[in-house]
Design an enzyme around this catalytic site. Structure first.
Site, PDB file in Angstrom:
ATOM      1  N   GLY A 115      -3.524  20.112  -9.312  1.00 26.14           N
ATOM      2  CA  GLY A 115      -2.953  19.548  -8.092  1.00 26.14           C
ATOM      3  C   GLY A 115      -1.605  18.939  -8.403  1.00 26.14           C
ATOM      4  N   GLY A 147       0.605  17.422  -5.967  1.00 31.46           N
ATOM      5  CA  GLY A 147       1.192  16.624  -4.884  1.00 31.46           C
ATOM      6  C   GLY A 147       1.855  15.402  -5.489  1.00 31.46           C
ATOM      7  N   ARG A 158      -5.837   0.475  13.400  1.00 36.42           N
ATOM      8  CA  ARG A 158      -6.182   1.874  13.626  1.00 36.42           C
ATOM      9  C   ARG A 158      -7.639   2.076  14.025  1.00 36.42           C
ATOM     10  NH1 ARG A 158      -3.185   4.919   8.531  1.00 36.42           N
ATOM     11  NH2 ARG A 158      -1.075   4.540   9.279  1.00 36.42           N
ATOM     12  N   LEU A 178       1.082   6.702  -0.153  1.00 38.50           N
ATOM     13  CA  LEU A 178       2.172   7.160  -1.013  1.00 38.50           C
ATOM     14  C   LEU A 178       2.283   6.240  -2.221  1.00 38.50           C
ATOM     15  CD1 LEU A 178       4.841   7.901   1.746  1.00 38.50           C
ATOM     16  CD2 LEU A 178       3.373   9.529   0.571  1.00 38.50           C
ATOM     17  N   SER A 186       3.343   9.160  14.600  1.00 39.12           N
ATOM     18  CA  SER A 186       3.392   7.838  13.980  1.00 39.12           C
ATOM     19  C   SER A 186       2.837   6.778  14.927  1.00 39.12           C
ATOM     20  CB  SER A 186       4.833   7.494  13.624  1.00 39.12           C
ATOM     21  OG  SER A 186       4.889   6.142  13.256  1.00 39.12           O
ATOM     22  N   ALA A 202       0.640  12.491  -6.620  1.00 38.59           N
ATOM     23  CA  ALA A 202       0.020  11.972  -7.837  1.00 38.59           C
ATOM     24  C   ALA A 202       0.113  12.994  -8.971  1.00 38.59           C
ATOM     25  CB  ALA A 202      -1.437  11.610  -7.565  1.00 38.59           C
ATOM     26  N   ARG A 207      -7.680   2.164   4.730  1.00 38.93           N
ATOM     27  CA  ARG A 207      -6.387   2.135   4.059  1.00 38.93           C
ATOM     28  C   ARG A 207      -5.325   1.603   5.016  1.00 38.93           C
ATOM     29  NH1 ARG A 207      -2.114   5.109   4.124  1.00 38.93           N
ATOM     30  NH2 ARG A 207      -3.033   6.883   5.221  1.00 38.93           N
TER      31      ARG A 207
END
Lengths: 245, 224, 637
Positions: free
Chosen positions: C40, C42, C330, C441, C284, C44, C435
């Site tokens: 992977g 991405g 959220r 990020l 957003s 990270a 989160r």
């Protein structure tokens, strides 16, 4: 809506390839173009045929995976969108739609509409970076960058690497793609140290990949999903010339 | 490879060469037009012939002329090289390709306008330059007056100027893009100067055959 | 199974620096002898591969795209947090730590979260050095904004494309290492198994997605940075290819899975437009700053929005939460929207949407200013729905967006398989049950640039590695297993496509293991989900073969794994008899309808162990100690 699709089918790199006609029925105007292909593919699989292969991933216009020539236009009709952002309401009932892969010697077709864009990767590896080491970096605010410069660098950095510029260009030139990266780093103070070697190496790699030369038709800018300006190509040219002399 | 050749053979370098030769040729047109305008002087071509004599006799100009010819050849050779390279960059074409929806006609027509300008140049040089340089013709003015009495040549030249203008319409500003000067700041300046080259110059050239055809120059002068 | 979180001793602010000093180092001259696989690439994965390469290790990075730039990190819009206190509004490492623990509803490990807050400042510096064009003010300084209800402006951003710019930065760092030869990059390879030899992760088996070849790669350590599993729901804001196969297969090889039921639902997504819908698009949440959320007061109202007079509209968030109004967190906003639709107040053709109305904002600010602030989002909405949000209210509905759960890791980010490190969204560690905005990020890059390179070095220096080759029997066995699964899938030749199964499974997940869960529903899910899975293995139809590009086969393997993971999520959700963060159990709510935690019983990480059969996991507990931040009830009234 009912549509006739003329889709490029090609089994692998060495296959000749051909257009095959498909009927797309019950297409809703709210579908995205890729969702319309999904529906066609479900039918194909049920009939025991192999589905049409195309690159796609985020489906919100930022990953740069998708890209196909739709009725002779990179990412289809409309401006400033990737194929995944094209919706079927842009078409009319009964339309015939020609769907082809990006065409360039540097983008060989892998299968159907999927092309190999690793030539872009090799260009980026030839200097599309700053040699900043991890750690030991001074505070971000020690480098001041005026807002207009940061904004212009951002405009260039917005490139999603989809390849529409190459696909739309009559010469299959990658100048907008390369220009965007060279320009971004040439504008920023962080890019100064390697400014000359970067542009020299990236252009050399671009040439080695057999992309064509720019003839300033600006078809690339017109089809770029992020609307990246050809002024970045001008900056690439300037950077390249001044790096040589 | 020598750095200069590496540059000149790179995709950007080839384009820069195209731009530089193009711009020099465009600048030459100013000088050419200035000379040509002497034909409008009603003096039986004396002034123009004097100018032509100077151009033919002065060693410096002769050397420049060789340079100019080389530039023309280089422009053509390099253009052909670019065209072939660009053609091979797309080994398989599209079934449907709507370049017209994204670009201007003049930018798409560069190769064709270039070929037509080349045809014109051949005829033009055969008509005037070869007699002057190699056949000892001193009264070029009369040759011009005679030629432009003929409707065929008038139309041929007008068409040629139109095509040349069309070639320059894309070519001139494009050259500045290639050399990296077409930034947001200079864009409008470049486009303004470009008008001089793609519109004013060809119009200036066009005035001469039209003037001669309609108002006569010196019809008495007959060649050979 | 023994689980040791390996939290270093000492006061919280000293733990990481002490640990860094105590960790063993690998001599620079010896580093190239160690081979590390990164799966992977991405945020990270790219950042850890680049940093390990820079340190001198022999790194092999694997990616199922042709380029790391396609990873879904690229789609993150809002920004990245760092407690630089550039805004002079009282931010500090401790405050970011505190906010993250509290935001995660007290289900995250304090020591990890503190370290995350501690290193996050360096991320910004690193990215600036890479040429990431962060927003600047006119004096040239980095600009900050307040995000997701935070009371300080600590979010760094690059327009609405922060994820893209950070990923491209990490991608550039990775490219540099590929260029100098310390990292070898394998494109279009999908990891299908992790290979364990003598109890340690020693390599992977991957499928070459172009040739179909099953390939083995040996190494001394394996890093998984393969992202989250939101696509278990079929419809989510994740990219189409985002999948759980790598982590799930590692789980089956012995890595514990932490808190699988913790999923985050984002409130402002564009609603489903029909059966054909392939994914959801997030807008957003800043839209809620000026937009007002409402539904008609009358059930099943079919009038169009403009025909509903003001007094027949229910601005339910403003009614229920007078002080926070439309800006509630959220999870609350999402849940209330679902409730409204479930009770018959939904709008639009599907009735599964609520209005987000900018009419008042346009009246108050003028359409020019609304355009300045939200133009790109409103354009995006128009592009997708064909409706003009300047004229009619937008329709929004919540969608699955992020998974806080993931493979269990210790303080060193190592899973319960020695030598198998898990980074970014793929691990469970830092966000607890919920989160905060602009933290994903931050975590991906913290893990990749500043944490894993140290802890992996320590692991390599502390262990002895017998020579291992790709023809070892463990590799052959793993290859055979992978091939058998593929052949099995291809041989079924049933009647339904992979997508149809995935959609059906995802719908059941959404209905019973989605935004609001209850015992009966979860029990029902545990009955339905295995049934769908069984049907899948009998009736799926995949055309084409294994020796070629076969996108249906790729999807089928991912969906097969989702179908096992989904069941584990339901088991976890059923066992957790409390509401916390993204996990809302209807039985456990306060009188006002808010999430009610049970700290006495559930202040632990549920780390599930695979016992050889899906649906029969064994739970291991990691108790969470809150020494710094004491749990309290959230309130937004």
């Amino acid at each position: 809506m009912k549509l006739t699709l003329k889709v490029w089918r090609q089994n692998n790199k060495n296959d000749e390839g051909r257009f095959v006609d498909y009927a797309a029925k019950d297409v809703s105007p709210d579908m995205s173009f890729l969702e319309m292909l999904d529906v066609v593919n479900i039918d194909l699989v049920k009939k025991g045929e192999t589905p049409i292969v195309f690159d796609h991933d985020c489906r919100e216009g930022i990953c740069g995976s998708c890209g196909m020539m739709i009725n002779g236009r990179a990412h289809g009709p409309g401006r400033g969108i990737a194929t995944c952002q094209l919706h079927m309401r842009s078409f009319n009932d009964g339309d015939e739609i020609t769907i082809e892969p990006w065409r360039a010697k540097a983008f060989p077709v892998l299968k159907d509409l999927m092309v190999d864009r690793t030539s872009f990767e090799r260009i980026m590896r030839a200097g599309g970076y700053t040699s900043a080491k991890t750690g030991g970096i001074p505070d971000g605010n020690t480098i001041l960058i005026p807002k207009p410069v940061a904004d212009e660098a951002f405009d260039a950095a917005a490139c999603i690497g989809c390849g529409a510029c190459v696909a739309a260009c009559p010469n299959s030139s990658a100048m907008l793609f390369v220009g965007a990266k060279v320009s971004q780093l040439a504008l920023l103070p962080q890019g100064q140290a390697e400014r000359e070697t970067r542009v020299t190496r990236m252009v050399a790699q671009m040439d080695e990949e057999k992309f064509g030369s720019c003839s300033n038709t600006y078809a690339c800018e017109a089809e770029c999903p992020k609307g990246i300006s050809v002024t970045h190509i001008a900056r690439l040219n300037r950077e390249f010339v001044s790096a040589q002399f | 490879m020598n750095p200069f050749f590496r540059f000149i053979n790179s995709s950007v370098g080839k384009k820069v060469l195209m731009s530089l030769t193009g711009i020099f040729l465009a600048i030459f047109l100013i000088e050419h037009l200035a000379g040509n305008l002497l034909l409008l002087k009603n003096d039986n071509g004396e002034a123009f012939n004097g100018f032509a004599k100077f151009m033919g006799g002065n060693p410096v100009v002769r050397i420049l002329e060789v340079g100019l010819l080389s530039l023309v050849l280089l422009h053509i050779f390099n253009g052909t090289r670019l065209w072939l390279g660009n053609r091979s960059a797309r080994d398989k074409g599209y079934g449907a390709y709507r370049l017209d929806e994204n670009t201007t006609l003049q930018s798409r027509m560069m190769k064709i306008s270039a070929a037509l300008v080349f045809v014109f140049l051949t005829v033009h040089m055969k008509k005037f330059w070869v007699p002057a340089r190699f056949q000892g013709e001193h009264d070029i003015a009369s040759l011009v007056y005679y030629t432009f009495q003929q409707p065929f040549y008038v139309i041929f030249y007008l068409a040629a100027f139109f095509i040349l203008g069309y070639h320059l319409r894309h070519g001139f500003q494009s050259a500045f893009q290639t050399m990296g000067f077409r930034t947001k700041r200079y864009q409008s300046l470049i486009e303004f100067v470009a008008v001089l080259f793609w519109l004013v110059l060809p119009l200036g050239f066009a005035v001469i055959p039209l003037y001669i055809y309609f108002f006569g120059g010196s019809p008495v002068a007959v060649v050979q | 199974m023994t689980m040791n979180s390996n939290i270093p001793e000492g006061p919280i602010e000293k733990k990481w620096s002490n640990h860094k000093f105590n960790m063993k180092l690998v001599n620079p001259a010896n580093r190239r002898k160690y081979k590390i696989i990164v799966v992977g690439t991405g945020l990270a994965g790219s950042s850890v591969a680049a940093t390990l390469g820079e340190l001198g290790y022999n790194v092999h990075a694997f990616c199922y795209h042709e380029s790391p730039r396609r990873a879904h990190s690229i789609a993150a819009q809002g920004g990245i947090n760092a407690p630089k206190n550039y805004s002079n509004d009282g931010d500090s490492v401790y405050r970011l730590f505190y906010d993250t623990i509290k935001g995660g509803d007290y289900r995250a490990r304090e020591s990890n979260v503190f370290r995350l807050a501690e290193v996050s400042g360096s991320i910004i510096d690193q990215c600036v050095a890479q040429g990431v064009p962060f927003a600047r003010d006119y004096a040239g300084y980095l600009d900050n904004r307040s995000f997701g209800g935070a009371q300080v402006a600590r979010t760094f951003y690059a327009r609405g494309q922060t994820g893209q710019q950070l990923l491209l930065g990490a991608y550039a760092a990775l490219n540099r290492q590929i260029d100098v030869g310390t990292v070898k990059f394998y494109d279009r390879r999908e990891m299908l198994d992790v290979v364990i030899i003598d109890g340690k992760a020693r390599g992977i088996v991957a499928r070459n997605l172009i040739s179909g070849k099953i390939e083995s790669y040996a190494a001394d350590a394996v890093v998984l940075a393969t992202g989250g599993y939101g696509n278990v729901f079929f419809l989510s804001t994740n990219a189409k290819a985002s999948n759980a196969t790598a982590v799930w297969r590692a789980h089956k090889k012995g890595a514990l899975f932490g808190n699988p039921c913790f999923t985050q639902i984002h409130p402002t997504c564009i609603p489903v437009s029909g059966e054909h819908q392939s994914k959801l698009t997030l807008m957003s949440e800043s839209l809620r700053n000026d937009g007002r959320v409402w539904v008609p007061k009358k059930k099943g109202d079919t009038r169009s929005a403009k025909d509903i007079p003001e007094n027949e509209r229910d601005y339910y968030l403003e009614r229920l939460y007078p002080s926070f109004g439309n800006l509630v967190p959220r999870d609350v906003a999402s849940r209330r929207a679902k409730e409204m639709c479930d009770n018959g107040y939904g709008v639009g053709a599907s009735k599964m949407a609520v209005y987000l109305d900018f009419a008042d904002a346009i009246k108050r600010l003028g359409s020019d200013e609304v355009f300045q602030k939200y133009g790109n989002l409103l354009d995006m909405y128009k592009q997708i729905t064909g409706e003009d949000p300047y004229k009619v209210p937008m329709r929004i509905y919540p969608a699955v967006h992020y998974t806080m759960g993931g493979l269990w890791v210790d303080y060193n980010l190592m899973s319960t398989i020695p030598g198998l490190f898990v980074l970014g969204e793929a691990n469970f560690s830092d966000h607890g049950a919920n989160r905060l905005g602009a933290s994903a990020l931050m975590q991906g890059l913290a893990d990749g640039y500043f944490i894993a390179p140290y802890t992996i070095s320590n692991y390599l220096a502390s262990n002895k590695f017998a020579a291992v080759k790709e023809d070892n029997k463990e590799f052959t066995e793993a290859e055979n297993g992978v091939t058998a699964t593929i052949n099995k899938l291809l041989s079924i030749d049933g009647t339904k496509t992979v997508d149809e199964f995935h959609r059906e499974f995802g719908k059941a997940m959404w209905d019973y293991v989605g935004m609001a869960r209850n015992k009966a529903g979860l029990q029902k899910a545990l009955k339905i989900l295995p049934e769908i899975r069984e049907k899948f293995w009998k009736e799926v139809k995949i055309t084409g073969n294994a020796h070629d590009i076969n996108t249906e086969l790729e999807k089928a393997q991912r969906v097969a794994d989702f179908m096992e993971l989904g069941e584990l999520m339901a088991i976890d959700a059923l066992h957790r008899e409390e509401s916390c963060g993204g996990h809302f159990r209807e039985e456990y709510q306060t009188e006002e309808g808010e999430a009610k935690r049970n700290d006495k019983k559930f202040a632990y990480v549920a780390a599930w162990e695979y016992t050889g059969k899906p649906g029969k996991p064994k739970m291991n507990k990691e108790d969470l100690d809150f020494e710094e931040v004491h749990p309290s009830q959230r309130s937004y009234k």
